[in-house]
Design a protein around this motif. Structure first.
Motif, short mmCIF file in Angstrom:
data_model
loop_
_atom_site.label_atom_id
_atom_site.label_comp_id
_atom_site.label_asym_id
_atom_site.label_seq_id
_atom_site.Cartn_x
_atom_site.Cartn_y
_atom_site.Cartn_z
N LEU A 1 0.83 -1.20 0.00
CA LEU A 1 0.00 0.00 0.00
C LEU A 1 0.87 1.26 0.00
N CYS A 2 1.94 1.26 0.78
CA CYS A 2 2.86 2.40 0.79
C CYS A 2 3.48 2.61 -0.59
N GLY A 3 3.84 1.52 -1.24
CA GLY A 3 4.41 1.61 -2.58
C GLY A 3 3.42 2.17 -3.59
N GLU A 4 2.17 1.72 -3.51
CA GLU A 4 1.13 2.23 -4.40
C GLU A 4 0.88 3.71 -4.16
N LEU A 5 0.87 4.10 -2.90
CA LEU A 5 0.65 5.50 -2.54
C LEU A 5 1.81 6.37 -3.05
N PHE A 6 3.03 5.92 -2.84
CA PHE A 6 4.21 6.65 -3.30
C PHE A 6 4.18 6.81 -4.82
N GLN A 7 3.84 5.74 -5.52
CA GLN A 7 3.77 5.78 -6.98
C GLN A 7 2.69 6.77 -7.44
N GLN A 8 1.55 6.75 -6.79
CA GLN A 8 0.47 7.67 -7.12
C GLN A 8 0.89 9.12 -6.88
N LEU A 9 1.59 9.36 -5.79
CA LEU A 9 2.06 10.71 -5.48
C LEU A 9 3.03 11.20 -6.54
N LEU A 10 3.95 10.33 -6.97
CA LEU A 10 4.95 10.73 -7.96
C LEU A 10 4.38 10.88 -9.37
N GLU A 11 3.53 9.95 -9.77
CA GLU A 11 3.06 9.92 -11.15
C GLU A 11 1.85 10.82 -11.41
N VAL A 12 1.01 11.03 -10.41
CA VAL A 12 -0.22 11.78 -10.64
C VAL A 12 -0.21 13.13 -9.92
N GLU A 13 0.09 13.13 -8.64
CA GLU A 13 -0.02 14.36 -7.86
C GLU A 13 1.14 15.33 -8.10
N LEU A 14 2.36 14.84 -8.18
CA LEU A 14 3.52 15.71 -8.37
C LEU A 14 3.42 16.55 -9.65
N PRO A 15 3.06 15.94 -10.78
CA PRO A 15 3.00 16.76 -12.01
C PRO A 15 1.95 17.87 -11.98
N ILE A 16 0.93 17.78 -11.15
CA ILE A 16 -0.09 18.82 -11.15
C ILE A 16 0.16 19.91 -10.10
N LEU A 17 1.22 19.77 -9.34
CA LEU A 17 1.56 20.82 -8.37
C LEU A 17 2.08 22.05 -9.12
N PRO A 18 1.83 23.23 -8.57
CA PRO A 18 2.41 24.41 -9.20
C PRO A 18 3.94 24.37 -9.09
N PRO A 19 4.64 25.12 -9.92
CA PRO A 19 6.12 25.07 -9.91
C PRO A 19 6.76 25.28 -8.55
#
Length: 100
Positions: free
Chosen positions: A78-96
């Motif tokens: 679950l931690c791995g899935e969460l980390f992957q989701q954070l990197l692949e989906v959430e990180l790119p949509i953060l402002p610069p």
């Protein structure tokens, strides 16, 4: 109403409304973490995009802090899935400048 959602996927329009409320975001995060099998994309969105609350007690309930406190109790998968989701989906949509 948040408790009824449990750990299921939350429809995007409803999730956007929840993310704009610190109380609803905190409640949904708590519900997801308490079920044992949280919906990872929803949990990641809550941790990154939920609005910050004001007041000393409310800050301690922010979804990001709830997730951090729960990490030692989550499975490695679950931690791995969460980390992957954070990197692949959430990180790119953060402002610069990054997350508030």
């Amino acid at each position: 109403a948040v408790r009824l959602l449990g750990a299921s996927e939350v429809p995007a329009p409803l999730l956007e409304r929840i993310l704009s409320s610190s109380a609803l975001s905190a409640a949904l995060t708590s519900s997801h973490l308490g079920c044992g099998t949280p919906h990872v994309p929803t949990l990641a969105a809550l941790a990154v995009r939920a609005v910050a609350a004001t007041g000393c007690h409310a800050v301690g309930e922010h979804p990001a802090l709830q997730v951090c406190k729960a990490l030692p109790h989550l499975s490695k998968m679950l931690c791995g899935e969460l980390f992957q989701q954070l990197l692949e989906v959430e990180l790119p949509i953060l402002p610069p400048e990054g997350s508030p």
